[in-house]
Design an enzyme around this catalytic site. Structure first.
Site, short mmCIF file in Angstrom:
data_model
loop_
_atom_site.label_atom_id
_atom_site.label_comp_id
_atom_site.label_asym_id
_atom_site.label_seq_id
_atom_site.Cartn_x
_atom_site.Cartn_y
_atom_site.Cartn_z
N TYR A 193 -23.86 34.93 -178.16
CA TYR A 193 -22.66 35.25 -177.38
C TYR A 193 -22.86 34.84 -175.93
O TYR A 193 -23.79 35.29 -175.25
CB TYR A 193 -22.33 36.75 -177.46
N1 NAP Z 1 -20.38 38.73 -187.24
C1 NAP Z 1 -19.53 37.83 -186.82
O1 NAP Z 1 -19.53 36.68 -187.28
C2 NAP Z 1 -18.51 38.19 -185.77
C3 NAP Z 1 -17.44 37.31 -185.50
C4 NAP Z 1 -16.53 37.68 -184.52
C5 NAP Z 1 -16.69 38.89 -183.84
N2 NAP Z 1 -17.75 39.70 -184.11
C6 NAP Z 1 -17.95 40.97 -183.38
O2 NAP Z 1 -16.75 41.71 -183.47
C7 NAP Z 1 -16.34 42.09 -182.15
C8 NAP Z 1 -14.84 42.20 -182.13
O3 NAP Z 1 -14.27 40.93 -182.46
P1 NAP Z 1 -12.99 40.44 -181.70
O4 NAP Z 1 -13.23 40.47 -180.23
O5 NAP Z 1 -12.57 39.17 -182.32
O6 NAP Z 1 -11.99 41.64 -182.08
P2 NAP Z 1 -10.41 41.78 -182.09
O7 NAP Z 1 -10.16 43.24 -181.91
O8 NAP Z 1 -9.84 41.14 -183.28
O9 NAP Z 1 -9.90 40.95 -180.81
C9 NAP Z 1 -10.18 41.41 -179.52
C10 NAP Z 1 -9.33 40.64 -178.52
O10 NAP Z 1 -7.95 40.96 -178.72
C11 NAP Z 1 -7.30 41.12 -177.46
N3 NAP Z 1 -6.93 42.54 -177.37
C12 NAP Z 1 -7.67 43.61 -177.79
N4 NAP Z 1 -7.01 44.76 -177.57
C13 NAP Z 1 -5.83 44.43 -177.02
C14 NAP Z 1 -4.71 45.19 -176.59
N5 NAP Z 1 -4.70 46.52 -176.70
N6 NAP Z 1 -3.64 44.53 -176.08
C15 NAP Z 1 -3.65 43.19 -175.98
N7 NAP Z 1 -4.68 42.41 -176.37
C16 NAP Z 1 -5.76 43.02 -176.89
C17 NAP Z 1 -8.32 40.75 -176.39
O11 NAP Z 1 -8.27 39.33 -176.16
P3 NAP Z 1 -7.27 38.65 -175.10
O12 NAP Z 1 -6.81 39.68 -174.11
O13 NAP Z 1 -8.04 37.55 -174.50
O14 NAP Z 1 -6.13 38.16 -175.94
C18 NAP Z 1 -9.64 41.05 -177.09
O15 NAP Z 1 -10.72 40.34 -176.55
C19 NAP Z 1 -16.95 41.03 -181.24
O16 NAP Z 1 -17.10 41.44 -179.91
C20 NAP Z 1 -18.28 40.81 -181.90
O17 NAP Z 1 -19.18 41.83 -181.51
C21 NAP Z 1 -18.65 39.37 -185.07
#
Ligand code: NAP
Length: 348
Positions: free
Chosen positions: A59
């Site tokens: 990351y």
């Molecule tokens: N194992 C794996 O392969 C893998 C892959 C991916 C992720 N992960 C893990 O999973 C975690 C979560 O994944 P993710 O970040 O993709 O989760 P997600 O909850 O699907 O997306 C989070 C993103 O959505 C937007 N967001 C979140 N809450 C919001 C709200 N209330 N209102 C408006 N926009 C909002 C923000 O981006 P914007 O504001 O920029 O739009 C935020 O960065 C990662 O940090 C990582 O630790 C693991």
């Protein structure tokens, strides 16, 4: 349910919060948070009662681990958090030993992570991704050695096929050695593939399911529309969900339409309902959430207060259905001559 409530991660003694803080946004210049804002996100999570922090060596090129390590040290919370990191993706193009799940890379990657995190052990070490070559036996031995050496307390498997996870659990049980305690996989209303194989495998194996991207990278917040997919956040620019992985499909827009309706009926936001749906799914131990700002995180933590009725869950399940499962109640009825049969289930 409260963020400070504890539950074990799978059949283990590792006690985690129902929502884990993903830190993929920390240090990410394209769609992440500046360092001071990342610190506020971290504090918001801890002050809300959360204990489960997820990062990875790749990351932001290691910057996420450095920031997480710094925040933990500055706040003096190493003993109270469950610190998880991962290895598997390549960190030095051209060098096959700088990626994958062979023993050589896992050892090198863990030591590099410990240096960046400023700690001498991680609570949970994830195999980030199935590398398609390393035998399950080798990974099991490597992870078991790391547990015995004290460098890691537990290990889990991320982005692996269900057969591979099940093989590792079975070998661990047969040989009475530490096995994987959790599977980390993409899971949301628009990505329900894990239900076919991973969910029954995890239930049978005592493995906790940990969904990642439960908001589909922000798609399920409802801030993108069919008419306007630009300029709203991560999915508008360079991001991991492009080309064949795009979230902007007809099927997903239809799911979002229904999610908006349920959200309006319940008086919550689409994001809160989407997170509540994920947390309510069988086998899910802790949902891995992401936030770019403390405001987003606060709004998302409030999803723990959302109580979806069976009707709402059914409505969401129907519109997002991954399709009929061959192993259906209808098939079972045919097998048992129409007599309802309840099999053994773990837990209450
Ligand atoms: N194992 C794996 O392969 C893998 C892959 C991916 C992720 N992960 C893990 O999973 C975690 C979560 O994944 P993710 O970040 O993709 O989760 P997600 O909850 O699907 O997306 C989070 C993103 O959505 C937007 N967001 C979140 N809450 C919001 C709200 N209330 N209102 C408006 N926009 C909002 C923000 O981006 P914007 O504001 O920029 O739009 C935020 O960065 C990662 O940090 C990582 O630790 C693991």
């Amino acid at each position: 349910m409260k963020l400070s409530d504890g539950r074990t991660l799978g059949r283990s003694g590792l006690i985690v919060s129902p929502l884990a803080l993903g830190t993929m946004t920390f240090g990410n210049a394209a769609w992440g948070s500046p360092d001071d804002v990342a610190g506020q996100v971290f504090d918001t999570y801890l002050q809300g009662g959360g204990n489960f922090i997820d990062t990875a060596d790749v990351y932001s090129g290691g910057r996420s681990e450095e920031l997480v390590g710094r925040f933990i040290a500055e706040r003096g919370v190493r003993d109270q958090v469950v610190l998880a990191t991962k290895s598997g993706f390549n960190v030095q193009p051209g060098n096959p030993h700088a990626g994958g799940n062979g023993r050589k890379h896992i050892h090198a990657a863990l030591h590099a992570s410990l240096r960046r995190l400023g700690t001498d052990y991680v609570d949970l070490y994830w195999l980030h991704v199935y590398d398609m070559v390393t035998p399950a036996e080798e990974v099991l031995q490597t992870m078991g050695d790391l547990v015995r050496s004290g460098l890691i307390r537990y290990f889990g498997l991320s982005d692996i096929p269900a057969w591979y996870a099940t093989k590792m659990v079975t070998l661990a049980q047969a040989h009475h050695v530490p096995g994987p305690v959790a599977s980390q996989l993409e899971y949301s209303l628009v990505a329900r593939q894990l239900e076919a194989e991973h969910r029954p495998a995890a239930a049978d194996s005592g493995v906790g399911l940990m969904p990642w991207s439960p908001l589909a990278g922000g798609f399920l917040t409802g801030k993108y529309t069919r008419a306007d997919t630009a300029g709203q956040g991560r999915l508008s620019g360079s991001n991991p969900f492009q080309g064949p992985f795009t979230k902007f499909t007809d099927r997903n827009w239809a799911i979002l339409d229904t999610l908006r309706e349920v959200a309006a009926q319940t008086g919550h936001t689409p994001a809160q309902v989407a997170l509540a749906w994920a947390a309510a799914q069988p086998g899910v131990t802790s949902t891995l959430i992401g936030a770019r700002t403390p405001e987003q995180l606060r709004a998302n933590l409030a999803s723990l207060e959302v109580q979806l009725t069976p009707e709402h869950l059914h409505t969401l399940d129907r519109v997002s259905s991954p399709g009929p499962d061959f192993f259906s109640p209808g098939l079972q009825s045919a097998i048992f001559g129409g007599v309802p049969v309840q099999g053994w289930r773990p837990g209450p």
